[in-house]
Design an enzyme around this catalytic site. Structure first.
Site, short mmCIF file in Angstrom:
data_model
loop_
_atom_site.label_atom_id
_atom_site.label_comp_id
_atom_site.label_asym_id
_atom_site.label_seq_id
_atom_site.Cartn_x
_atom_site.Cartn_y
_atom_site.Cartn_z
N ALA A 59 46.23 -18.79 -14.23
CA ALA A 59 46.46 -19.59 -13.14
C ALA A 59 46.19 -21.00 -12.37
CB ALA A 59 47.54 -18.77 -11.77
N ASP A 109 43.14 -15.99 -11.29
CA ASP A 109 42.09 -16.85 -11.75
C ASP A 109 40.45 -16.42 -11.28
OD1 ASP A 109 40.87 -19.24 -13.47
OD2 ASP A 109 42.81 -19.55 -13.41
N THR A 165 44.30 -19.54 -26.71
CA THR A 165 43.70 -19.20 -28.33
C THR A 165 42.55 -19.03 -28.33
OG1 THR A 165 43.18 -21.96 -28.37
CG2 THR A 165 45.53 -21.45 -28.62
N HIS A 178 42.76 -33.63 -29.77
CA HIS A 178 43.20 -32.62 -28.58
C HIS A 178 42.43 -33.14 -27.68
CE1 HIS A 178 45.12 -29.47 -30.29
NE2 HIS A 178 45.89 -29.15 -29.42
N LYS A 185 39.00 -29.14 -23.59
CA LYS A 185 39.19 -28.23 -25.05
C LYS A 185 38.00 -26.96 -25.48
CE LYS A 185 42.55 -26.23 -28.87
NZ LYS A 185 42.94 -25.12 -28.22
N GLY A 235 44.77 -23.57 -32.10
CA GLY A 235 45.39 -22.46 -32.86
C GLY A 235 46.41 -23.09 -33.88
#
Length: 263
Positions: free
Chosen positions: A9, A34, A99, A153, A157, A163
Site C-alpha cells: 500500500a 506494507d 513483476t 522506466h 524500478k 514484465g
C-alpha cells in the site's frame, strides 16, 4: 462493489491506486498492508483526511480481521509470492501487478489458484494502451523478420527487463522466430546489445523523470516500423485495474496477463 485489501500500500503504485480507488471507485478498501509506515493512519500517508485504518504488516491477520474478497497487490516479488499464496489459501481472490516472479513461482501460484477454484490475475501491465501495443506488435510480427524491444522506466524500478517487455517478447516468439544477425557480432562492452529472449533483443533504460515507456521496433527490407506507448501518470493503469477487479470475481482459475481477458 468488492471489499479489497491493498498489499504494498505504501509504494508509489500502491499509494496512487489507493487514492484513486478511494476517490473514484465503488469498491471498499478495508485493509492496507506494507512493511513500512506500520501503525500509521493510511489517509495521513496519502495526504488526505484520516481513514481510521492503519498500515499493518501481517496479511493473514488483516484477512481474518476484514474478510476481503480481493487482495490487490503492488508490492515486490520477494514478498508478494508468499503473500499471494496466503491470500489464495484463505479463499481470497488476487489481482497482482507485481513483476519479477520466476516461472516456478508463477506456476506455483497458478496451481494453488486452480486447486482452490479461485480467480487470480497476475498482469505485467494494466495500461490498456500497453496491451494494445502488444496486440499490434503480434500483428506486425507476421510481416517483419527482425524485431527488438526497448523499455524505459524510472530509476527506482528494481527489476529489468520489465514484465511488459518480457510478456511482449513471449508473445512475439510464440508466433515467429526472430532472424539471427547476418554477421558475427562482437560486443566491445558485454551486454551492449541487450538481453536476449529466444533471439529477441531487449534493452532496458532506467532514468529519473521517466515513468513507463516501451518501443517495439521492427526491421525489414528497406523499411522499419516503430510501435511506442508512453505512460505519463500512474492514473493510466486505473481502467485496467478496475477491469481486472471486476473480472477476477467471475473467474475460478489463474490468468496471466489482461490480454487473455480483453482480446
Amino acid at each position: 462493489m468488492a471489499r479489497i485489501v491493498m498489499l504494498g500500500a505504501c509504494g508509489k503504485m500502491g499509494r496512487e491506486i489507493s487514492k484513486n480507488l478511494l476517490m473514484h471507485s465503488e469498491h471498499e478498501l478495508v485493509g492496507f498492508v506494507d512493511v513500512v509506515n506500520v501503525g500509521q493512519d493510511f489517509g495521513e500517508i496519502l495526504g488526505i483526511s484520516r481513514l481510521g485504518k492503519t498500515v499493518e504488516d501481517n496479511l493473514k491477520e488483516v484477512i481474518l480481521k476484514t474478510n476481503p474478497e480481493i487482495v490487490l497487490d503492488f508490492s515486490r516479488a520477494s514478498g508478494a509470492f508468499t503473500n499471494i499464496l496466503i491470500a489464495l489459501e484463505n479463499k481470497v481472490r488476487v489481482v497482482s501487478g507485481t513483476t519479477g516472479f520466476s516461472q516456478e513461482q508463477i506456476k506455483k501460484i497458478e496451481d494453488v489458484s486452480n486447486a482452490n477454484n479461485l480467480g487470480c490475475i497476475i498482469a505485467p501491465n494494466f495500461s490498456i494502451g500497453a496491451l494494445l501495443l502488444m496486440k499490434l506488435a503480434q500483428m506486425a510480427a507476421k510481416y517483419f523478420s527482425h524485431v527488438e524491444i526497448i523499455e524505459y522506466h524510472h530509476n527506482l524500478k528494481v527489476d529489468a527487463p520489465s514484465g511488459t517487455a518480457i510478456k511482449t517478447a513471449e508473445l512475439l516468439s510464440s508466433i515467429r522466430e526472430n532472424q539471427p544477425s547476418a554477421i558475427q557480432e562482437e560486443e566491445k562492452i558485454p551486454g551492449s546489445r541487450g538481453g536476449d529472449y529466444r533471439g529477441i533483443k531487449i534493452h532496458s533504460v532506467r532514468l529519473p523523470g521517466l515513468v513507463a515507456h516501451q518501443e517495439v521496433i521492427f526491421g525489414g527490407r528497406g523499411q522499419s516500423l516503430t510501435l511506442r506507448h508512453d505512460v505519463y501518470s500512474r492514473e493510466s493503469y486505473l481502467d485496467g485495474i478496475l477491469f481486472a477487479l471486476k473480472k477476477v470475481l467471475e473467474l475460478d482459475r489463474f490468468v496471466f496477463g489482461l490480454d487473455e481477458l480483453l482480446f
